[in-house]
Design an enzyme around this catalytic site. Structure first.
Site, PDB file in Angstrom:
ATOM      1  CG  LEU A 154       9.280 -16.619  -3.925  1.00  0.00           C
ATOM      2  CD1 LEU A 154       9.317 -16.661  -2.405  1.00  0.00           C
ATOM      3  CD2 LEU A 154       9.466 -15.192  -4.411  1.00  0.00           C
ATOM      4  CD1 TRP A 181     -13.054  -4.800  -9.188  1.00  0.00           C
ATOM      5  CD2 TRP A 181     -12.372  -4.052 -11.180  1.00  0.00           C
ATOM      6  NE1 TRP A 181     -12.418  -5.844  -9.838  1.00  0.00           N
ATOM      7  CE2 TRP A 181     -12.002  -5.402 -11.062  1.00  0.00           C
ATOM      8  CE3 TRP A 181     -12.049  -3.362 -12.356  1.00  0.00           C
ATOM      9  CZ2 TRP A 181     -11.316  -6.085 -12.060  1.00  0.00           C
ATOM     10  CZ3 TRP A 181     -11.375  -4.041 -13.362  1.00  0.00           C
ATOM     11  CH2 TRP A 181     -11.016  -5.386 -13.212  1.00  0.00           C
ATOM     12  CB  SER A 223      -7.812  -3.530   2.931  1.00  0.00           C
ATOM     13  OG  SER A 223      -7.549  -2.331   3.634  1.00  0.00           O
ATOM     14  CG  ASP A 257      -2.090   0.945   1.094  1.00  0.00           C
ATOM     15  OD1 ASP A 257      -2.337   1.445  -0.019  1.00  0.00           O
ATOM     16  OD2 ASP A 257      -2.759   1.202   2.118  1.00  0.00           O
ATOM     17  N   GLY A 258       0.318   2.330  -0.604  1.00  0.00           N
ATOM     18  CA  GLY A 258       0.974   3.642  -0.544  1.00  0.00           C
ATOM     19  C   GLY A 258       1.520   4.149  -1.869  1.00  0.00           C
ATOM     20  NE  ARG A 272      -7.734   0.825   5.523  1.00  0.00           N
ATOM     21  CZ  ARG A 272      -7.326   2.077   5.743  1.00  0.00           C
ATOM     22  NH1 ARG A 272      -7.271   2.537   6.976  1.00  0.00           N
ATOM     23  NH2 ARG A 272      -6.983   2.858   4.739  1.00  0.00           N
ATOM     24  CG  HIS A 308      -0.548   2.266  -9.326  1.00  0.00           C
ATOM     25  ND1 HIS A 308      -0.770   1.826  -8.039  1.00  0.00           N
ATOM     26  CD2 HIS A 308      -1.575   3.105  -9.626  1.00  0.00           C
ATOM     27  CE1 HIS A 308      -1.903   2.370  -7.579  1.00  0.00           C
ATOM     28  NE2 HIS A 308      -2.400   3.148  -8.517  1.00  0.00           N
ATOM     29  CB  THR A 323     -13.206  -7.649  -4.795  1.00  0.00           C
ATOM     30  OG1 THR A 323     -13.060  -7.596  -3.368  1.00  0.00           O
ATOM     31  CG2 THR A 323     -12.883  -9.046  -5.262  1.00  0.00           C
TER      32      THR A 323
HETATM   33  C1  IPE Z   1      -5.442  -2.678  -0.231  1.00  0.00           C
HETATM   34  O1  IPE Z   1      -5.119  -1.328  -0.327  1.00  0.00           O
HETATM   35  C2  IPE Z   1      -5.399  -3.330  -1.580  1.00  0.00           C
HETATM   36  C3  IPE Z   1      -4.083  -3.409  -2.212  1.00  0.00           C
HETATM   37  C4  IPE Z   1      -2.949  -3.055  -1.674  1.00  0.00           C
HETATM   38  C5  IPE Z   1      -4.086  -3.980  -3.522  1.00  0.00           C
HETATM   39  P1  IPE Z   1      -6.241  -0.206  -0.469  1.00  0.00           P
HETATM   40  O2  IPE Z   1      -5.513   1.082  -0.562  1.00  0.00           O
HETATM   41  O3  IPE Z   1      -7.172  -0.542  -1.551  1.00  0.00           O
HETATM   42  O4  IPE Z   1      -7.025  -0.343   0.915  1.00  0.00           O
HETATM   43  P2  IPE Z   1      -7.843   0.730   1.744  1.00  0.00           P
HETATM   44  O5  IPE Z   1      -8.875   1.290   0.802  1.00  0.00           O
HETATM   45  O6  IPE Z   1      -6.882   1.781   2.193  1.00  0.00           O
HETATM   46  O7  IPE Z   1      -8.426  -0.026   2.889  1.00  0.00           O
HETATM   47  C1  IPE Z   2      -1.681   0.311  -3.390  1.00  0.00           C
HETATM   48  O1  IPE Z   2      -1.427   1.679  -3.403  1.00  0.00           O
HETATM   49  C2  IPE Z   2      -1.925  -0.240  -4.774  1.00  0.00           C
HETATM   50  C3  IPE Z   2      -3.342  -0.581  -5.041  1.00  0.00           C
HETATM   51  C4  IPE Z   2      -4.303  -0.562  -4.163  1.00  0.00           C
HETATM   52  C5  IPE Z   2      -3.662  -0.997  -6.384  1.00  0.00           C
HETATM   53  P1  IPE Z   2      -2.606   2.748  -3.362  1.00  0.00           P
HETATM   54  O2  IPE Z   2      -2.977   3.110  -4.748  1.00  0.00           O
HETATM   55  O3  IPE Z   2      -3.722   2.266  -2.500  1.00  0.00           O
HETATM   56  O4  IPE Z   2      -1.867   3.981  -2.666  1.00  0.00           O
HETATM   57  P2  IPE Z   2      -2.481   4.992  -1.624  1.00  0.00           P
HETATM   58  O5  IPE Z   2      -3.031   4.196  -0.489  1.00  0.00           O
HETATM   59  O6  IPE Z   2      -3.544   5.748  -2.344  1.00  0.00           O
HETATM   60  O7  IPE Z   2      -1.334   5.852  -1.235  1.00  0.00           O
HETATM   61 MG    MG Z   3      -4.109   2.465  -0.526  1.00  0.00          MG
END
Ligand code: IPE
Ligand code: IPE
Ligand code: MG
Length: 240
Positions: free
Chosen positions: A128, A66, A193, A17-18, A191, A34, A63
């Site tokens: 792996l 989207w 998620s 995430d991030g 969390r 990304h 899921t």
């Molecule tokens: C969880 O991250 C899904 C992925 C890392 C692919 P999200 O950014 O979608 O989750 P929330 O919305 O912060 O809970």
């Molecule tokens: C995780 O990074 C990748 C996906 C959920 C696809 P985010 O796109 O959720 O990045 P933030 O949370 O907005 O920084």
């Molecule tokens: Mg995110």
């Protein structure tokens, strides 16, 4: 920081995430985040393999993802196409077995074909095992498993009394994969998620403030080191 080889987790799960915040900080479009995230995944995959980790499961697209703008979803799917193509090209030289978990039928036809190809050409790899969660949701996985079980009961190939924990496991996308001992989530969010709801029952959690594109193999080592110094109880008594 010395890792204890006998206490290495067999399976590490990562919520990557991030990416969006990483791009925002640099004044770049989310897609650039990304892309940097995909590069970090390649580095961490190599690192995990060198450390001797058997299974790595990464959350790439949920899921719920989207719900994002068409532009962002298209950007991610584009990068996924590149990622698959690149990995098909380099598969021969690497000892990584790739397996996709999640509901693949909602993905574009050409992506499904690339996935099938990458899975096929890496199926005998012994290093792996990289499980990539795409259009994956823990609840969706459980619903699909329940439907399959209900269908088997209806057809008479499964008895209700035979539905036990280890049997349910066999209906999940992670069939035959041990539960992750360690879950890592980056970006400071704490969390699940909708990731691996069944499989994370007793996993140790490691939350990193770093944004996923900044996460390094050294961060992974530190997370494993901290994990090795924890006391896992599984509801039993303290081992000390
Ligand atoms: C969880 O991250 C899904 C992925 C890392 C692919 P999200 O950014 O979608 O989750 P929330 O919305 O912060 O809970
Ligand atoms: C995780 O990074 C990748 C996906 C959920 C696809 P985010 O796109 O959720 O990045 P933030 O949370 O907005 O920084
Ligand atoms: Mg995110």
């Amino acid at each position: 920081m010395e890792l204890i080889p006998e206490k290495l987790p067999q399976h590490i799960a990562i919520i990557m995430d991030g990416n969006g915040r990483w791009a925002k900080k640099r004044g770049l479009p989310r897609k650039a985040g990304h892309k940097a995230g995909a590069d970090a995944l390649q580095t961490v995959t190599e690192g995990a393999m060198e450390l001797g980790i058997k299974h790595l499961t990464v959350y790439a697209f949920s899921t719920e993802n989207w719900k994002r703008s068409d532009e962002e979803v298209e950007g991610i799917m584009d990068l996924l196409r590149k990622y698959l193509k690149e990995n098909i090209k380099t598969a021969k030289a690497r000892n990584v077995k790739v397996n996709i978990i999640g509901e693949k039928s909602r993905l574009a036809e050409d992506i499904q074909q690339q996935i099938a190809k990458l899975e096929e050409i890496t199926k005998d790899k012994t290093g792996l095992q990289l499980h990539i969660a795409l259009n994956y949701g823990g609840r969706d996985e459980l619903v699909r498993a329940m439907r399959k079980m209900a269908q088997a009961v209806k057809e008479g190939t499964l008895q209700v009394e035979d539905i036990q924990e280890d049997m349910v496991q066999q209906y999940l996308d992670t069939k035959d994969v041990p539960d992750p001992e360690l879950l890592i989530r980056t970006s400071g969010e704490e969390r699940i998620s909708n990731f691996l709801l069944w499989q994370l029952a007793y996993s140790e959690f490691s939350f990193s403030p770093k944004l996923w594109p900044d996460y390094t193999v050294n961060d992974l080592k530190e997370a494993i080191y901290a994990y090795q110094n924890r006391d896992r109880r599984f509801g039993g008594r303290n081992s000390q």
